[in-house]
Design a protein around this motif. Structure first.
Motif, PDB file in Angstrom:
ATOM      1  N   MET A 230      -3.145   7.836   7.520  1.00 50.36           N
ATOM      2  CA  MET A 230      -3.743   7.553   8.823  1.00 50.36           C
ATOM      3  C   MET A 230      -5.223   7.239   8.694  1.00 50.36           C
ATOM      4  N   ALA A 231      -5.957   8.101   7.962  1.00 54.02           N
ATOM      5  CA  ALA A 231      -7.405   7.929   7.856  1.00 54.02           C
ATOM      6  C   ALA A 231      -7.772   6.617   7.177  1.00 54.02           C
ATOM      7  N   MET A 232      -7.084   6.298   6.090  1.00 49.98           N
ATOM      8  CA  MET A 232      -7.439   5.103   5.345  1.00 49.98           C
ATOM      9  C   MET A 232      -6.887   3.831   5.975  1.00 49.98           C
ATOM     10  N   ALA A 233      -5.831   3.967   6.799  1.00 50.95           N
ATOM     11  CA  ALA A 233      -5.406   2.813   7.601  1.00 50.95           C
ATOM     12  C   ALA A 233      -6.517   2.442   8.577  1.00 50.95           C
ATOM     13  N   ALA A 234      -7.210   3.474   9.072  1.00 55.82           N
ATOM     14  CA  ALA A 234      -8.306   3.259  10.027  1.00 55.82           C
ATOM     15  C   ALA A 234      -9.542   2.689   9.344  1.00 55.82           C
ATOM     16  N   VAL A 235      -9.824   3.145   8.114  1.00 50.73           N
ATOM     17  CA  VAL A 235     -11.072   2.787   7.442  1.00 50.73           C
ATOM     18  C   VAL A 235     -10.863   1.514   6.624  1.00 50.73           C
ATOM     19  N   GLY A 236     -10.603   0.417   7.315  1.00 56.58           N
ATOM     20  CA  GLY A 236     -10.398  -0.862   6.658  1.00 56.58           C
ATOM     21  C   GLY A 236     -11.589  -1.786   6.840  1.00 56.58           C
ATOM     22  N   PRO A 237     -11.443  -3.061   6.463  1.00 52.98           N
ATOM     23  CA  PRO A 237     -12.538  -4.023   6.631  1.00 52.98           C
ATOM     24  C   PRO A 237     -13.006  -4.141   8.080  1.00 52.98           C
ATOM     25  N   GLY A 238     -12.047  -4.068   9.022  1.00 58.90           N
ATOM     26  CA  GLY A 238     -12.433  -4.108  10.437  1.00 58.90           C
ATOM     27  C   GLY A 238     -13.316  -2.934  10.815  1.00 58.90           C
ATOM     28  N   PHE A 239     -13.006  -1.772  10.281  1.00 63.14           N
ATOM     29  CA  PHE A 239     -13.803  -0.555  10.489  1.00 63.14           C
ATOM     30  C   PHE A 239     -15.234  -0.781  10.007  1.00 63.14           C
ATOM     31  N   LEU A 240     -15.384  -1.321   8.806  1.00 69.09           N
ATOM     32  CA  LEU A 240     -16.718  -1.574   8.250  1.00 69.09           C
ATOM     33  C   LEU A 240     -17.478  -2.575   9.112  1.00 69.09           C
ATOM     34  N   THR A 241     -16.774  -3.652   9.503  1.00 65.59           N
ATOM     35  CA  THR A 241     -17.416  -4.700  10.293  1.00 65.59           C
ATOM     36  C   THR A 241     -17.809  -4.193  11.675  1.00 65.59           C
TER      37      THR A 241
END
Length: 399
Positions: free
Chosen positions: A21-32
């Protein structure tokens, strides 16, 4: 995909679900998204992050608990609430997950471009091949869990380094987090959508279920897994926000085409830029694994029937391959990742409302189960707030 790993302890499955769950959230979109809104709002973005964390807690504790106690996937629950509703929910989740996956694959490819100088398109092909192999190997979900956990450690260590070489404006960040001078509903809907909206809401619960953890006796693993996942994602979000805020308050402008890269380059020069490439690759890979697993789990209405997994590998290959092909020929600009995050945020109140209704049906949850009142109340508050914020966002969003 879990047949050969059923002997894993419920705690280990819960930790796998937490990081899924956490790493699904912390993707490229999260960074952007985080970099974009930090540049736009400065320290006031801390308030949006605070709201996001509170919403995360309410959403994940509700959804994980309802799925595990009922022993049903979310789409099956939706069909039992209103016949046919599960198919609508599945369509929303899978479409949102697919478009996010284009950005995930693209992000991983861009990460390899920064690290090794290969084209983003060829980098995406490499990342897609690695993701497909991880899903198709023996004991696939164990391998996926371990890969996601390793990449999570990589992300945290990179951000610790970046924070160590910058002057972190903690006082300003804390003050504006609790006393913002302005509130931006678009930023709240977008980062909630990017952290717990769409497919991400269900990634942990579905992972637990497919790991054999279900029933009222396993609620403790729901709490452990959900809170761990929220904690990991929140720590990474806060660390990236602080790093971005340090760069912004120092007077630097973030490049709108790749705002997160600017943070690392300003903070640590070319060395930091290479670290950004590694972070982006890790983010793209973990989010690709999470979005693929969860989206595919919504296409399966026969999870408990023998032989239901025979077609899954082919759907997984197709899902990742099509995402990669679209990125290869069209690309995925930073603005798309932000907008898709906002759209995922609009799905959240619909999905959560369906499960909250299911939580009150004894036929679905069992005669002995009573869903905690505080979760019901706070859950409906989140539904109303996100619906209101989502409507306001729709009136202002520019596609």
């Amino acid at each position: 995909m879990e047949k050969k790993t059923k002997k894993r302890s419920p705690f280990n499955v819960a930790m796998g679900a937490a990081f899924m769950m956490a790493m699904a959230a912390v993707g490229p979109g999260f960074l952007t998204q985080t970099a974009t809104f930090t540049s736009k709002m400065g320290a006031d973005f801390g308030f949006a992050i605070l709201i996001c964390i509170l919403v995360d807690i309410v959403v994940q504790l509700n959804i994980w608990r309802i799925i595990i106690v009922s022993g049903r996937h979310a789409q099956v629950l939706a069909n039992e609430v209103v016949p046919g509703l599960g198919y609508v929910l599945s369509a929303l989740i899978v479409i949102g997950g697919f478009f996010f996956n284009i950005g995930n694959i693209g992000g991983a490819g861009l990460g390899l471009n920064v690290l090794f100088g290969i084209s983003p398109e060829n980098g995406a092909l490499i990342a897609a091949a690695v993701a497909i192999v991880l899903f198709l190997v023996r004991n696939a979900m164990l391998v996926v869990d371990r890969t996601v956990q390793l990449l999570a450690v990589v992300k945290v260590l990179i951000l610790i380094y970046i924070l160590a070489v910058t002057t972190v404006p903690l006082q300003s960040a804390v003050h504006h987090t609790f006393m913002p001078t302005s509130i931006d509903f678009y930023s709240i809907v977008t980062i909630v959508g990017g952290t717990v909206g769409g497919y991400i809401s269900f990634s942990g619960g579905h992972r637990l279920l497919e790991g054999g953890v279900r029933g009222i006796n396993n609620i403790k693993y729901v709490n452990e897994g959900a809170l761990t996942g929220i904690g990991v994602a929140s720590v990474i979000r806060v660390m990236l926000f602080l790093a971005g805020l340090a760069v912004v308050l120092a007077g630097h402008q973030l490049d709108p085409t790749n705002p997160a890269a600017t943070i690392f380059k300003v903070a640590a020069g070319n060395f930091g830029y290479k670290f950004f490439g590694l972070l982006l690759f890790a983010a793209g890979m973990t989010s690709t694994l999470g979005s693929t697993f969860t989206s595919i789990s919504f296409l399966d209405y026969n999870v408990n029937k023998e032989g239901h997994e025979s077609w899954r590998p082919w759907i997984i290959v197709g899902f990742i391959a099509l995402s990669t092909i679209i990125f290869y020929f069209i690309g995925s600009p930073a603005k798309v990742l932000v907008i898709v995050g906002a759209l995922n945020g609009l799905i959240l109140p619909i999905a959560l409302a369906i499960l909250l209704i299911a939580a009150t049906r004894h036929k679905i949850m069992g005669a002995q189960y009573r869903h905690p009142r505080w979760l019901l109340v706070t859950g409906w508050i989140v539904v109303l707030f996100m619906a209101y914020a989502g409507i306001r966002t729709l009136l202002t969003i520019q596609f």
